[in-house]
Design a protein around this motif. Structure first.
Motif: not given
Length: 248
Positions: A106-117, A153-158
């Motif tokens: 259910g999470a979003d996937v999107a480019p960086h807000s400033e277009g960075l890669a 519900g996920a744990d952020l690890l890094a």
């Protein structure tokens, strides 16, 4: 004379997205650990299993496509994560695979807000939860221009500077990582040759920096991968405590 058929090795499902992609260092390590690799390419018509009964784990790798693409196989792969999640089977998403796992949750996937890669070696920092799980390298190899939100519900690890969410865990055995520990030297040559135009994107590093970075940062990444696989799956003869607990 009775000829006994040797028992088959436990299999790990390997999901790839290009015709000539390989599982790289991840595949090499899994084979050394006694696992057979069941490599499938849904983009080219391979079907994914409806249960994990025949597989000890699954690894879904990266690719040049987006988890937001409308292609039917992309949608099917995202939905397929229901299988290991429902069965609490070990599964790992790498780059695109992590983004697909995040989308499934259910999470979003999107480019960086400033277009960075992020294309090259970039720093990451373990969270307190990540530190408790295992040691982490200071820099990792990246090749992406989209990132994922942290699923509920996920744990952020890094985490990282430009793309905050770099690794997460959901449930007992599902992991998503944005970076590429599977990278071999041959893959580095291939990616920086065929993907040369992407190194012109904002934020990306030049080809020389990729090779210079590898000589400095790759030993720690290699060590991280082995330590992670020890915890995540173990070996065919000696499953990790996590994998053994799930299969009990």
């Amino acid at each position: 004379m009775l000829v006994r058929t040797p028992p088959s090795k436990p299999k790990v499902l390997i999901v790839l997205h290009q015709e000539h992609s390989t599982p790289g260092r991840v595949g090499q390590s899994l084979r050394r650990r006694g696992f057979e690799l069941d490599m499938r390419r849904p983009r080219f018509g391979d079907k994914l299993p409806q249960t994990m009964d025949d597989h000890a784990a699954a690894v879904v790798f990266g690719g040049p496509m987006s988890a937001n693409d409308p292609d039917a196989y992309v949608r099917r792969e995202i939905d397929w994560f229901d299988v290991p999640l429902r069965e609490k089977a070990p599964c790992l998403g790498i780059c695109l695979g992590a983004q697909m796992l995040a989308r499934n949750l259910g999470a979003d996937v999107a480019p960086h807000s400033e277009g960075l890669a992020e294309i090259g070696y970039y720093p990451i920092k373990a969270t307190e939860t990540g530190k408790a799980f295992m040691p982490w390298p200071d820099k990792v190899y990246q090749w992406h221009r989209e990132g994922f939100d942290l699923p509920s519900g996920a744990d952020l690890l890094a985490e990282g500077k430009h793309y905050r969410n770099q690794a997460f865990r959901v449930g007992p055995a599902a992991f998503g990582i944005q970076f590429h520990p599977e990278l071999t030297l041959a893959m580095l040559y291939r990616w920086t040759t065929h993907g040369a135009p992407r190194m012109q994107l904002p934020g990306a590093q030049g080809r020389r920096d990729h090779f210079a970075g590898r000589s400095v940062f790759d030993p720690a990444i290699r060590m991280w991968l082995e330590n992670f696989l020890d915890r995540w799956i173990g070996t065919a003869d000696a499953p990790s405590a996590l994998a053994a607990r799930i299969s009990a």
